[in-house]
Scaffold this active site. Structure first.
Site, PDB file in Angstrom:
ATOM      1  N   CYS A  13      20.447  10.051 -37.250  1.00  0.00           N
ATOM      2  CA  CYS A  13      20.697   8.802 -36.535  1.00  0.00           C
ATOM      3  C   CYS A  13      21.071   7.687 -37.508  1.00  0.00           C
ATOM      4  CB  CYS A  13      19.463   8.417 -35.707  1.00  0.00           C
ATOM      5  SG  CYS A  13      19.695   6.881 -34.805  1.00  0.00           S
ATOM      6  N   CYS A  73      19.635   4.266 -36.664  1.00  0.00           N
ATOM      7  CA  CYS A  73      18.209   4.127 -37.008  1.00  0.00           C
ATOM      8  C   CYS A  73      18.026   3.966 -38.514  1.00  0.00           C
ATOM      9  CB  CYS A  73      17.409   5.362 -36.593  1.00  0.00           C
ATOM     10  SG  CYS A  73      17.799   6.003 -34.973  1.00  0.00           S
ATOM     11  N   ASP A  74      18.722   4.776 -39.292  1.00  0.00           N
ATOM     12  CA  ASP A  74      18.381   4.906 -40.707  1.00  0.00           C
ATOM     13  C   ASP A  74      19.439   4.407 -41.691  1.00  0.00           C
ATOM     14  OD1 ASP A  74      15.965   6.080 -39.962  1.00  0.00           O
ATOM     15  OD2 ASP A  74      16.855   8.072 -39.828  1.00  0.00           O
TER      16      ASP A  74
END
Ligand code: NDP
Length: 316
Positions: free
Chosen positions: A139, A142-143
């Site tokens: 992701c 997300c990261d």
């Protein structure tokens, strides 16, 4: 437990969608029972730091956030159970479910929040650094932030891979995209956008041989051109995999309308209703577009409110 258990609201799955549904349902006195599923806490338990969920100015680790959501659901007396539902029968007026131990539950309402699982390449080295939280991720939204100013590699050739590569290109000095065939699967417009981004290098006909690391964190990717046989090492600190997701909807397929890739279809857009009255869906099991904890939580709230209104209309 051989007797049939009757419940008002059964929540299947325990990610942010399920817990949010539980909090709302419990506070509405629907006495929800939740089966946590194969991966209690869901996909967030494999994430390191969550920095984009409103209300946590300093960020919070994925597992810690799920512990807090569970505690919040239990505070209002949600019956949270470790275990999973393996079979359902939604053909009649009563919604029947069975646990892996054969316990039969009849529920007035069901909230499906079984989520989706990111697909990975399956390489041992990939799984090792994924488990360590050392630089493998599925992701970018997300990261990606953790790799700003650094070099990353992303595998995949669909719309998700293109979208995520483009997202990473704004944060990272260089993004190398590994495409296993000679062409993209993504829509033309998405592929063009990636091709026209200066700091994205696309390597076609290229497979990952190994994710390289120092034992703690990722340091590179060993790749091989499947046409020429040429092998090389690409230095990177982040290795992103964007080769698709698998919604966890298999057990519902005989009763609930799914799209061609297995995602649950909303019966009425803008609600959480499925084609079966009294069965609602929240989170990634019906979402292939946004896939965020906050959007899952939002649809969890919707599902609980829809279930409450359904019960009220029945006079419960
Ligand atoms: P897709 O299934 O469309 O694409 C998966 C990609 O991963 C394919 O290119 C495939 O390669 C590649 N792949 C699969 N396995 C491997 C492997 N082992 N090694 C290397 N590559 C592999 O998944 P997406 O998540 O991209 O998209 C899912 C759906 O969501 C699609 O319908 C998409 O259009 C949609 N979507 C739309 C968006 C938008 O419109 N903004 C954004 C994101 C998704 P190959 O081509 O060789 O099979």
């Amino acid at each position: 437990m051989s007797e049939i258990e009757k419940v008002n609201c059964l929540i299947i799955g325990s990610g942010p969608a399920g817990y949010t549904a539980a909090i709302y349902a419990a506070r509405a006195d629907m006495k929800p029972v939740m089966y946590q599923g194969m991966q209690p806490g869901g996909q967030l338990t494999t994430t390191n730091e969550v920095e984009n969920f409103p209300g946590y100015p300093d960020g919070i680790s994925g597992p810690e956030m799920m512990v807090q959501l569970e505690a919040q659901a239990k505070r209002f007396e949600t019956d949270v159970r470790f275990g999973f539902i393996t079979k359902v029968d939604f053909s009649g007026a009563v919604h029947k479910c069975w646990t892996e131990e054969g316990h039969e539950i009849h529920a007035n309402t069901i909230i499906i929040s079984t989520g989706a699982s990111a697909k990975y390449l399956g390489l041992e080295s990939e799984q090792k650094y994924l488990q360590l939280g050392g630089g493998v991720s599925a992701c970018a939204v997300c990261d990606g932030f953790f790799y700003r100013g650094q070099e990353t590699v992303i595998v995949g050739a669909g719309d998700s891979a293109c979208e995520e590569a483009h997202y990473l290109s704004k944060l990272c000095t260089k993004v190398t995209m590994l495409v296993r065939k000679e062409e993209f699967r993504a829509s033309k417009i998405m592929a063009e956008r990636v091709k026209n981004t200066k700091n994205i290098e696309i390597l076609f006909s290229t497979d990952t041989v190994e994710v390289l690391g120092d034992g703690n964190v990722v340091t590179g990717a060993h790749v091989k051109n499947s046409k020429t046989g040429e092998e090389k090492i690409i230095p990177c600190t982040g290795f992103f995999v964007a080769i698709g997701h698998q919604p966890n909807t298999e057990i519902f397929k005989d009763f609930i309308n799914l799209d061609e890739t297995g995602y649950i279809k909303y019966e009425q857009p803008g609600t959480s209703k499925t084609n079966v009255a009294g069965v609602f869906v929240a989170g990634d099991a019906a979402d292939k577009t946004y896939r965020q904890a906050i959007t899952a939580a939002g649809t969890g709230c919707m599902a609980a409110l829809d279930a409450e209104r359904y019960l009220a209309a029945l006079g419960h």
